[in-house]
Design a protein around this motif. Structure first.
Motif, PDB file in Angstrom:
ATOM      1  N   PHE A   1       0.827  -1.217   0.000  1.00  0.00           N
ATOM      2  CA  PHE A   1       0.000   0.000   0.000  1.00  0.00           C
ATOM      3  C   PHE A   1       0.864   1.272   0.000  1.00  0.00           C
ATOM      4  CE2 PHE A   1      -2.196   2.795   3.360  1.00  0.00           C
ATOM      5  CZ  PHE A   1      -2.837   3.584   2.423  1.00  0.00           C
ATOM      6  N   ILE A   2       1.570   1.541   1.085  1.00  0.00           N
ATOM      7  CA  ILE A   2       2.340   2.792   1.168  1.00  0.00           C
ATOM      8  C   ILE A   2       3.511   2.748   0.186  1.00  0.00           C
ATOM      9  CG2 ILE A   2       3.669   4.312   2.695  1.00  0.00           C
ATOM     10  CD1 ILE A   2       2.060   3.075   5.058  1.00  0.00           C
ATOM     11  N   GLY A   3       4.151   1.569   0.095  1.00  0.00           N
ATOM     12  CA  GLY A   3       5.304   1.435  -0.799  1.00  0.00           C
ATOM     13  C   GLY A   3       4.965   1.819  -2.234  1.00  0.00           C
TER      14      GLY A   3
ATOM     15  N   TYR B   1      11.814  -3.816  -4.539  1.00  0.00           N
ATOM     16  CA  TYR B   1      12.177  -5.180  -4.111  1.00  0.00           C
ATOM     17  C   TYR B   1      11.061  -5.698  -3.210  1.00  0.00           C
ATOM     18  CZ  TYR B   1      15.164  -8.895  -2.132  1.00  0.00           C
ATOM     19  OH  TYR B   1      15.712 -10.097  -1.737  1.00  0.00           O
ATOM     20  N   ASP B   2      10.352  -6.715  -3.666  1.00  0.00           N
ATOM     21  CA  ASP B   2       9.157  -7.148  -2.924  1.00  0.00           C
ATOM     22  C   ASP B   2       8.957  -8.646  -3.095  1.00  0.00           C
ATOM     23  OD1 ASP B   2       6.394  -5.325  -1.981  1.00  0.00           O
ATOM     24  OD2 ASP B   2       6.231  -7.495  -2.220  1.00  0.00           O
ATOM     25  N   LYS B   3       8.506  -9.276  -2.017  1.00  0.00           N
ATOM     26  CA  LYS B   3       8.267 -10.730  -2.027  1.00  0.00           C
ATOM     27  C   LYS B   3       6.901 -11.071  -2.625  1.00  0.00           C
ATOM     28  CE  LYS B   3       8.246 -14.563   1.294  1.00  0.00           C
ATOM     29  NZ  LYS B   3       8.288 -14.900   2.729  1.00  0.00           N
TER      30      LYS B   3
ATOM     31  N   GLU C   1       5.394  -7.306   7.492  1.00  0.00           N
ATOM     32  CA  GLU C   1       4.035  -7.757   7.789  1.00  0.00           C
ATOM     33  C   GLU C   1       3.415  -6.603   8.568  1.00  0.00           C
ATOM     34  OE1 GLU C   1       2.320 -10.344   6.843  1.00  0.00           O
ATOM     35  OE2 GLU C   1       3.957 -11.377   5.814  1.00  0.00           O
ATOM     36  N   SER C   2       2.256  -6.099   8.115  1.00  0.00           N
ATOM     37  CA  SER C   2       1.777  -4.809   8.635  1.00  0.00           C
ATOM     38  C   SER C   2       0.450  -4.860   9.399  1.00  0.00           C
ATOM     39  CB  SER C   2       1.626  -3.821   7.470  1.00  0.00           C
ATOM     40  OG  SER C   2       0.519  -4.193   6.659  1.00  0.00           O
ATOM     41  N   HIS C   3      -0.219  -6.024   9.412  1.00  0.00           N
ATOM     42  CA  HIS C   3      -1.582  -6.013   9.979  1.00  0.00           C
ATOM     43  C   HIS C   3      -1.597  -6.558  11.413  1.00  0.00           C
ATOM     44  CE1 HIS C   3      -5.796  -5.458   9.815  1.00  0.00           C
ATOM     45  NE2 HIS C   3      -6.109  -6.737   9.824  1.00  0.00           N
TER      46      HIS C   3
ATOM     47  N   PRO D   1       2.274  -8.077  19.010  1.00  0.00           N
ATOM     48  CA  PRO D   1       3.450  -8.671  18.338  1.00  0.00           C
ATOM     49  C   PRO D   1       3.901  -7.819  17.156  1.00  0.00           C
ATOM     50  CG  PRO D   1       1.866 -10.367  18.907  1.00  0.00           C
ATOM     51  CD  PRO D   1       1.190  -9.061  19.213  1.00  0.00           C
ATOM     52  N   TYR D   2       2.964  -7.204  16.431  1.00  0.00           N
ATOM     53  CA  TYR D   2       3.355  -6.317  15.318  1.00  0.00           C
ATOM     54  C   TYR D   2       4.194  -5.156  15.833  1.00  0.00           C
ATOM     55  CZ  TYR D   2       2.993  -2.359  12.097  1.00  0.00           C
ATOM     56  OH  TYR D   2       3.290  -1.267  11.320  1.00  0.00           O
ATOM     57  N   SER D   3       3.668  -4.414  16.837  1.00  0.00           N
ATOM     58  CA  SER D   3       4.409  -3.219  17.275  1.00  0.00           C
ATOM     59  C   SER D   3       5.711  -3.602  17.976  1.00  0.00           C
ATOM     60  CB  SER D   3       3.539  -2.313  18.147  1.00  0.00           C
ATOM     61  OG  SER D   3       2.962  -3.011  19.213  1.00  0.00           O
TER      62      SER D   3
ATOM     63  N   SER E   1       7.565  -6.103  17.071  1.00  0.00           N
ATOM     64  CA  SER E   1       8.527  -6.406  15.990  1.00  0.00           C
ATOM     65  C   SER E   1       9.032  -5.119  15.343  1.00  0.00           C
ATOM     66  CB  SER E   1       7.903  -7.349  14.950  1.00  0.00           C
ATOM     67  OG  SER E   1       6.902  -6.684  14.192  1.00  0.00           O
ATOM     68  N   LYS E   2       8.160  -4.128  15.195  1.00  0.00           N
ATOM     69  CA  LYS E   2       8.596  -2.852  14.595  1.00  0.00           C
ATOM     70  C   LYS E   2       9.526  -2.104  15.566  1.00  0.00           C
ATOM     71  CE  LYS E   2       7.503  -1.249  11.124  1.00  0.00           C
ATOM     72  NZ  LYS E   2       7.983  -1.373   9.727  1.00  0.00           N
ATOM     73  N   ALA E   3       9.206  -2.155  16.858  1.00  0.00           N
ATOM     74  CA  ALA E   3      10.080  -1.502  17.840  1.00  0.00           C
ATOM     75  C   ALA E   3      11.460  -2.142  17.800  1.00  0.00           C
ATOM     76  CB  ALA E   3       9.473  -1.618  19.241  1.00  0.00           C
TER      77      ALA E   3
END
Ligand code: NAD
Ligand code: DAU
Length: 356
Positions: free
Chosen positions: A17-19, A38-40, A90-92, A161-163, A165-167
């Motif tokens: 989306f943002i990319g 570069y994207d999977k 992974e963003s959701h 778990p998302y935040s 991993s981002k932290a």
């Protein structure tokens, strides 16, 4: 960092989306740059998001995984990449509750692999190099009503778990700067909305469900607050930070635009009803309160004073106009919605993972 240089920019996650908005922005604004996406191509990535720019002479796509260190090393050397804008993740949040190990692998190991590849290939020749890490306001945790918005000195306190991993990935980015001298900048942005957002996130999911007369799931009591920013404003902010952000600094990005989820969904209902010619508000019958997201953060709000003071950035798009255009875009792109939601994508199971 001057914008007249011959840059070769690796954008990770450019099919998301943002990319995809970042890739489009850089292709158009900097025709003398080479942009490599570069994207999977996970369920969340689609090359259809970039169909309008896929033939641009300064654009190319490489199918690959950010956890694949050998390929990253090869690509950075072979293509002469001198800058990285890292969005792949992974963003959701809901999915991170379902599959936390996948989030740790992609967001932590993937970021670490990219940092390591950049460090090895640039090998201390930092002049003219830049690594921009695109992160989230969720690393700061949750605010209560009345608390001051997050600023860049707010302590990290991730809950999902998302935040987490981002932290963790943010900390690795800072560690590579402090330990090896890698030239990095970080951005921590609030909730984005706009075209090409995968229809599992609140705004596009609600628009699609209203159109199709399906229930609109509201987690908990609907009083949770998010700070919404139009995605093209985020792409402009990334451009500013990429070119003019201070080495090693973090910049918060946000819309100064807080909405309770239930109020936002009611506004979307009015806009969709209006655009479909239905009696305004008639789709409110679709609102369905469901069990709450586990560990659901109450409120996010960003203090974007630093990026405004230092780099002169502020959001340009009003929420009313951005949301109206977003609704129109989804109503006109039902084939895109069909295309991205069939196949490997499995809808999130609210009943199984949310908590009563
Ligand atoms: P998205 O889920 O729409 O897109 C993620 C992209 O990353 C997809 O194209 C996917 O194929 C790709 N990807 C996933 N794993 C990969 C891997 N191992 N290797 C290579 N590519 C991979 O995400 P988004 O909403 O566009 O978010 C982009 C970035 O911005 C993320 O880092 C996210 O944490 C951050 N962010 C998002 C928001 C938001 O509101 N969406 C706000 C602030 C920050
Ligand atoms: O704040 C930035 C973050 O915003 C990004 O880092 C994340 O990648 C992005 O996904 C987003 O996270 P949120 O969890 O805030 O976004 P989401 O659209 O999933 O949910 C927004 C709010 O709406 C949240 O309070 C949960 C609620 N919600 C969500 C869905 C999908 C519902 O009530 N019902 C739903 O069906």
């Amino acid at each position: 960092m001057a914008d007249d240089l011959q840059r070769c920019v690796l954008v990770t996650g450019g099919a998301g989306f943002i990319g995809s908005h970042v890739v489009r922005h850089f292709i158009r604004r900097y025709p003398h740059y080479r942009i490599i996406n570069y994207d999977k191509l996970t369920y969340a990535g689609s090359l259809s998001n970039l169909a309008d720019v896929q033939d641009a002479p300064n654009y190319s796509f490489v199918h690959g995984d950010i956890c694949d260190l050998d390929t990253l090393r090869f690509l950075l050397r072979e293509r002469g990449i001198n800058a990285i804008i890292h969005l792949a993740a992974e963003s959701h949040v809901d999915r991170s509750i379902q599959t936390p190990l996948l989030f740790a692998h992609t967001n932590v190991i993937g970021t670490l692999s990219l940092l390591q590849a950049a460090c090895e290939c640039w090998d201390g020749q930092w002049e003219g190099k830049r690594f921009l890490h695109v992160s989230t306001d969720e690393v700061y945790g949750s605010l209560k009503p009345g608390d001051s918005p997050f600023n860049e000195t707010t302590a990290y306190s991730p809950h999902s778990p998302y935040s987490a991993s981002k932290a963790s990935s943010d900390h690795f980015v800072k560690a590579y700067h402090d330990t090896y001298g890698l030239p990095v900048v970080l951005t921590n942005c609030s909730n984005n909305y706009g075209p090409y957002q995968f229809p599992e996130k609140l705004i596009p999911l609600s628009i699609c469900n209203i159109c199709n007369n399906r229930p609109i799931p509201i987690y908990g009591n609907g009083q949770n607050v998010r700070d919404w920013l139009y995605v093209e404003d985020h792409a402009c902010a990334i451009d500013e930070v990429f070119h003019r952000g201070r080495d090693g600094a973090s910049y918060n990005i946000g819309g100064v635009n807080e909405w309770k989820n239930i109020d936002l969904v009611k506004l979307l209902i009015r806009l969709v009803d209006e655009q479909l010619g239905r009696p305004i508000g008639s789709s409110e019958r679709l609102i369905t309160y469901v069990a709450d997201r586990a560990g659901h953060d109450i409120r996010y709000a960003i203090d974007a004073g630093k990026i405004q003071r230092e780099l002169g950035w502020k959001p340009r798009r009003s929420f009313e106009s951005g949301l109206r255009d977003t609704v129109k875009w989804y109503l006109e792109h039902t084939e895109w919605v069909q295309e991205v939601t069939h196949g490997v994508y499995e809808p999130y199971d609210v009943e199984k993972y949310n908590r009563s």
